[in-house]
Design a protein around this motif. Structure first.
Motif, PDB file in Angstrom:
ATOM      1  N   GLY A   1      -7.253  20.243  -4.164  1.00  0.00           N
ATOM      2  CA  GLY A   1      -7.890  19.517  -5.961  1.00  0.00           C
ATOM      3  C   GLY A   1      -8.450  18.673  -5.702  1.00  0.00           C
ATOM      4  O   GLY A   1      -8.857  18.240  -4.766  1.00  0.00           O
ATOM      5  N   ALA A   2      -7.733  18.532  -6.887  1.00  0.00           N
ATOM      6  CA  ALA A   2      -8.934  16.987  -7.684  1.00  0.00           C
ATOM      7  C   ALA A   2      -8.206  16.408  -8.164  1.00  0.00           C
ATOM      8  O   ALA A   2      -7.653  17.293  -9.609  1.00  0.00           O
ATOM      9  CB  ALA A   2      -9.777  16.943  -7.468  1.00  0.00           C
ATOM     10  N   GLY A   3      -8.012  14.705  -8.355  1.00  0.00           N
ATOM     11  CA  GLY A   3      -7.463  14.709  -9.847  1.00  0.00           C
ATOM     12  C   GLY A   3      -7.742  12.956  -9.896  1.00  0.00           C
ATOM     13  O   GLY A   3      -9.399  12.137  -9.113  1.00  0.00           O
ATOM     14  N   LEU A   4      -6.945  11.843  -9.943  1.00  0.00           N
ATOM     15  CA  LEU A   4      -6.977  11.063 -10.824  1.00  0.00           C
ATOM     16  C   LEU A   4      -6.015   9.550 -10.367  1.00  0.00           C
ATOM     17  O   LEU A   4      -5.144  10.730  -9.302  1.00  0.00           O
ATOM     18  CB  LEU A   4      -7.088  11.204 -11.789  1.00  0.00           C
ATOM     19  CG  LEU A   4      -8.502  11.653 -12.836  1.00  0.00           C
ATOM     20  CD1 LEU A   4      -7.238  10.886 -14.662  1.00  0.00           C
ATOM     21  CD2 LEU A   4      -8.945  10.857 -12.848  1.00  0.00           C
ATOM     22  N   VAL A   5      -5.762   8.821  -9.337  1.00  0.00           N
ATOM     23  CA  VAL A   5      -6.028   7.425  -8.887  1.00  0.00           C
ATOM     24  C   VAL A   5      -5.910   7.036  -9.209  1.00  0.00           C
ATOM     25  O   VAL A   5      -6.588   6.285  -9.255  1.00  0.00           O
ATOM     26  CB  VAL A   5      -5.624   8.511  -6.954  1.00  0.00           C
ATOM     27  CG1 VAL A   5      -7.341   7.401  -6.831  1.00  0.00           C
ATOM     28  CG2 VAL A   5      -4.374   7.802  -6.734  1.00  0.00           C
ATOM     29  N   SER A   6      -5.185   5.104  -8.310  1.00  0.00           N
ATOM     30  CA  SER A   6      -5.523   4.397  -8.978  1.00  0.00           C
ATOM     31  C   SER A   6      -5.134   3.015  -7.466  1.00  0.00           C
ATOM     32  O   SER A   6      -4.055   4.180  -6.881  1.00  0.00           O
ATOM     33  CB  SER A   6      -4.988   3.514  -9.666  1.00  0.00           C
ATOM     34  OG  SER A   6      -4.881   4.242 -10.519  1.00  0.00           O
ATOM     35  N   PRO A   7      -6.304   2.437  -7.047  1.00  0.00           N
ATOM     36  CA  PRO A   7      -5.149   1.768  -6.028  1.00  0.00           C
ATOM     37  C   PRO A   7      -3.086   0.680  -6.206  1.00  0.00           C
ATOM     38  O   PRO A   7      -2.845   0.550  -7.102  1.00  0.00           O
ATOM     39  CB  PRO A   7      -5.860   0.068  -5.926  1.00  0.00           C
ATOM     40  CG  PRO A   7      -7.318   1.108  -6.405  1.00  0.00           C
ATOM     41  CD  PRO A   7      -6.610   1.977  -7.539  1.00  0.00           C
ATOM     42  N   PRO A   8      -3.046   0.542  -5.487  1.00  0.00           N
ATOM     43  CA  PRO A   8      -1.453   0.103  -5.090  1.00  0.00           C
ATOM     44  C   PRO A   8      -1.657  -1.067  -5.730  1.00  0.00           C
ATOM     45  O   PRO A   8      -2.937  -1.967  -5.395  1.00  0.00           O
ATOM     46  CB  PRO A   8      -0.863  -0.095  -3.620  1.00  0.00           C
ATOM     47  CG  PRO A   8      -1.696   0.622  -3.096  1.00  0.00           C
ATOM     48  CD  PRO A   8      -3.814   0.664  -3.488  1.00  0.00           C
ATOM     49  N   MET A   9      -1.012  -2.308  -6.755  1.00  0.00           N
ATOM     50  CA  MET A   9      -1.311  -3.493  -7.091  1.00  0.00           C
ATOM     51  C   MET A   9      -1.011  -4.349  -6.353  1.00  0.00           C
ATOM     52  O   MET A   9      -1.778  -5.454  -5.961  1.00  0.00           O
ATOM     53  CB  MET A   9      -0.282  -3.969  -8.295  1.00  0.00           C
ATOM     54  CG  MET A   9      -0.343  -5.028  -8.554  1.00  0.00           C
ATOM     55  SD  MET A   9      -2.177  -5.593 -10.074  1.00  0.00           S
ATOM     56  CE  MET A   9      -1.798  -4.331 -11.771  1.00  0.00           C
ATOM     57  N   GLU A  10      -0.342  -3.598  -5.422  1.00  0.00           N
ATOM     58  CA  GLU A  10       0.340  -4.814  -4.105  1.00  0.00           C
ATOM     59  C   GLU A  10      -1.700  -5.548  -3.254  1.00  0.00           C
ATOM     60  O   GLU A  10      -1.671  -6.598  -3.377  1.00  0.00           O
ATOM     61  CB  GLU A  10       0.597  -4.342  -3.339  1.00  0.00           C
ATOM     62  CG  GLU A  10       1.499  -5.648  -1.521  1.00  0.00           C
ATOM     63  CD  GLU A  10       2.516  -6.322  -2.444  1.00  0.00           C
ATOM     64  OE1 GLU A  10       2.579  -7.026  -1.746  1.00  0.00           O
ATOM     65  OE2 GLU A  10       2.729  -6.213  -3.737  1.00  0.00           O
ATOM     66  N   CYS A  11      -2.129  -4.801  -3.266  1.00  0.00           N
ATOM     67  CA  CYS A  11      -3.892  -5.085  -3.290  1.00  0.00           C
ATOM     68  C   CYS A  11      -4.284  -6.291  -3.243  1.00  0.00           C
ATOM     69  O   CYS A  11      -4.642  -6.466  -2.486  1.00  0.00           O
ATOM     70  CB  CYS A  11      -4.823  -4.189  -2.887  1.00  0.00           C
ATOM     71  SG  CYS A  11      -3.948  -2.075  -1.853  1.00  0.00           S
ATOM     72  N   PHE A  12      -3.879  -6.048  -5.122  1.00  0.00           N
ATOM     73  CA  PHE A  12      -5.084  -7.440  -5.246  1.00  0.00           C
ATOM     74  C   PHE A  12      -3.794  -8.483  -5.417  1.00  0.00           C
ATOM     75  O   PHE A  12      -3.952  -9.537  -5.131  1.00  0.00           O
ATOM     76  CB  PHE A  12      -4.659  -6.796  -7.183  1.00  0.00           C
ATOM     77  CG  PHE A  12      -5.968  -5.656  -6.954  1.00  0.00           C
ATOM     78  CD1 PHE A  12      -7.246  -5.566  -7.092  1.00  0.00           C
ATOM     79  CD2 PHE A  12      -5.556  -4.453  -7.222  1.00  0.00           C
ATOM     80  CE1 PHE A  12      -8.620  -5.044  -7.495  1.00  0.00           C
ATOM     81  CE2 PHE A  12      -6.105  -3.609  -7.303  1.00  0.00           C
ATOM     82  CZ  PHE A  12      -7.518  -2.938  -7.470  1.00  0.00           C
ATOM     83  N   LYS A  13      -2.948  -8.498  -5.700  1.00  0.00           N
ATOM     84  CA  LYS A  13      -1.911  -9.364  -5.343  1.00  0.00           C
ATOM     85  C   LYS A  13      -1.926  -9.924  -3.705  1.00  0.00           C
ATOM     86  O   LYS A  13      -2.201 -11.621  -4.072  1.00  0.00           O
ATOM     87  CB  LYS A  13       0.299  -8.985  -5.679  1.00  0.00           C
ATOM     88  CG  LYS A  13       0.329  -8.821  -6.573  1.00  0.00           C
ATOM     89  CD  LYS A  13       1.873  -7.685  -6.820  1.00  0.00           C
ATOM     90  CE  LYS A  13       1.832  -7.613  -8.255  1.00  0.00           C
ATOM     91  NZ  LYS A  13       3.399  -7.177  -7.852  1.00  0.00           N
ATOM     92  N   LYS A  14      -2.005  -9.756  -3.093  1.00  0.00           N
ATOM     93  CA  LYS A  14      -2.612  -9.981  -1.311  1.00  0.00           C
ATOM     94  C   LYS A  14      -3.363 -10.891  -2.038  1.00  0.00           C
ATOM     95  O   LYS A  14      -3.607 -11.933  -1.496  1.00  0.00           O
ATOM     96  CB  LYS A  14      -2.322  -8.986  -0.402  1.00  0.00           C
ATOM     97  CG  LYS A  14      -1.189  -8.537  -0.174  1.00  0.00           C
ATOM     98  CD  LYS A  14      -1.536  -7.466   1.262  1.00  0.00           C
ATOM     99  CE  LYS A  14       0.421  -7.211   0.991  1.00  0.00           C
ATOM    100  NZ  LYS A  14      -0.147  -5.927   2.719  1.00  0.00           N
ATOM    101  N   ALA A  15      -4.659 -10.411  -2.726  1.00  0.00           N
ATOM    102  CA  ALA A  15      -6.483 -10.828  -2.239  1.00  0.00           C
ATOM    103  C   ALA A  15      -6.078 -12.528  -3.631  1.00  0.00           C
ATOM    104  O   ALA A  15      -6.680 -13.343  -3.004  1.00  0.00           O
ATOM    105  CB  ALA A  15      -6.878  -9.483  -2.725  1.00  0.00           C
TER     106      ALA A  15
END
Length: 471
Positions: A449-463
């Protein structure tokens, strides 16, 4: 005073902020209520709020981000060659296999990535079958490394083995290179974890007939094929150059055809090569990706910049890298599940978590960021045309600039949002939008299939915590 009188002479509506329970109660009483979805900045996290206040006021960060985005936009990718990975990819070794996403060991790999590794080992002649391949992969004999740490990108599982032909893309503005394998098409393909005889035979044909023919054609083109120009035109023709590449592939086909015809290759081989591109509407994805890669790599290493230069997933972890932090610093969290449209016969629970390096397109401001100019994409990933336009508009809130090289006709030719800023992502609570394919979680089955997704916010908090500590 008259304005106030006029205000109260009109029918008033109730504005509810916060929990929708109050809205529900008021509506039950027959009231007309507007719901405002609101969350506090940084999710109300005091530590993050203090960091945002500090970083968002610094002029050196603003200037660094402007410089990083300018380097992305000024980059000019050209397709100049096709060659075997071992010959051109920096740091590639005979016992190495590259993969998508942040670093991961065999034991933790997702089903589709393990399937693609199995296929690569059979393709390379290191294993005769699945059982032998699994034994070799688990033995420690093979060194696994992220494509992104070798100036390369790989769709879905992203597997690159030494003998695989790769596109060689040159950034003529900054002199750096990017690499990506040849797109196999849809269905049962290596990048989705399939490794049956058909998959291996196709890979061998790409190595033995397709790549040598394309190499001869490209060598006859002075300066190579201008991929930046093709992307710019394709965005105006309804592509977003991640999951919709119909126009871009057609434009590339028009560019390369005469050069293939002019080679001294046997006519039957020429026909097979041309037909392979013609029948594969996703061919251009594997040109779009390394073209975005050379641009984001050119923007990496700008001191004090909070701009994201990598978003990549390995089917287990989602990882980002930030321009002003080290090239080997990944900020990771568990990859999310994709929401979208399933192929007939499959259910959402069949799909693997988010996987692939193709989010490099969104990192560059196309792909999901340009869906507003690609309304037909909703037939592939789900949602409505209004949703697609809304996603594109929302991305301006978390980015540094607008890329006029890739303007969106349906947004009155506004340049696509570019330069994801970790500070703005945390402050606004808005995550980048990515459109992507879904791989079956079991090795060997392929796309479901195919669809939409976003990164986990945790990645940005760590950064942002790391950036604040180092800067």
């Amino acid at each position: 005073m008259s304005d106030i009188n006029n205000l109260f002479s009109q029918e008033l509506k109730i504005l509810n902020i916060g929990t929708s329970k109050f809205k529900d109660d008021l509506e039950f009483q027959g009231q007309d209520v507007l719901q405002l979805d609101w969350v506090p900045a940084a999710g109300g996290d005091i530590e993050l709020l203090n960091i945002i206040d500090e970083l968002s006021s610094r002029e050196d960060i603003k200037e660094a981000n402007k410089k990083a985005v300018e380097r992305m936009m000024n980059s000019h990718p050209m397709l100049i060659d096709i060659d075997k990975a071992i010959n051109v990819i920096p740091g590639m070794k005979e016992n190495m296999i590259l993969h998508s996403g942040p670093p991961i060991k065999w034991e933790r790999m997702a089903g589709p990535m393990k399937g693609a590794v199995i296929g690569a080992l059979i393709y390379e002649g290191r294993a005769k079958n699945e059982e032998e391949a699994i034994k070799i992969a688990a033995s420690g004999e093979i060194e696994f490394s992220p494509c992104n740490e070798h100036c390369a990108v790989g769709p879905m599982a992203g597997i690159v083995s030494p003998s695989m032909p790769v596109h060689v893309v040159y950034n003529k503005t900054y002199g750096n290179y990017g690499y990506c394998t040849i797109n196999e098409g849809l269905g049962k393909v290596l990048r989705y974890g399939a490794f049956n005889d058909e998959v291996i035979e196709r890979l061998k044909w790409i190595e033995e007939e397709f790549a040598p023919t394309m190499k001869k054609a490209l060598k006859s083109i002075d300066g190579g094929i201008d991929i930046k120009s093709i992307i710019s035109q394709a965005v105006h023709m309804g592509d977003e150059c991640h999951n919709r590449n119909k126009a871009a592939t057609s434009l590339f086909f028009r560019e390369i055809t005469s050069y293939i015809i002019d080679t001294d290759v046997d006519i039957d081989i020429k026909k097979r090569v041309l037909n392979f591109i013609k029948m594969n509407e996703h061919y251009f994805l594997n040109l779009s990706m390394p073209s975005c890669k050379v641009a984001t790599d050119a923007a990496h290493g700008v001191e004090n910049s909070t701009v994201v230069t990598t978003m990549a997933r390995n089917g287990v972890d989602f990882g980002i890298r930030v321009s002003g932090l080290g090239a080997d610093q990944w900020f990771t969290a568990p990859a999310n599940m994709i929401k979208g449209l399933m192929f007939p016969g499959f259910k959402e629970e069949d799909a693997n978590p988010d996987i692939g390096d193709s989010a490099i397109t969104e990192t560059m401001g196309i792909g999901g960021f340009a869906m507003g100019g690609s309304p037909a994409i909703v037939q592939f990933v789900g949602g409505t045309v209004e949703d697609a336009i809304g996603y594109s508009e929302k991305m301006y809130e978390i980015t540094v600039g607008e890329n006029t090289n890739y303007s969106i006709p349906t947004l009155d030719f506004r340049g696509s949002a570019i330069g994801i800023d970790i500070v703005k992502v945390i402050e606004k609570g808005i995550l980048p939008i990515i459109n992507t394919g879904m791989a079956h979680k079991v090795a060997g089955i392929g796309q479901v299939g195919a669809g939409l997704v976003s990164p986990p916010m945790e990645c940005f908090k760590k950064a942002i915590l790391e950036f604040n500590k180092d800067n």
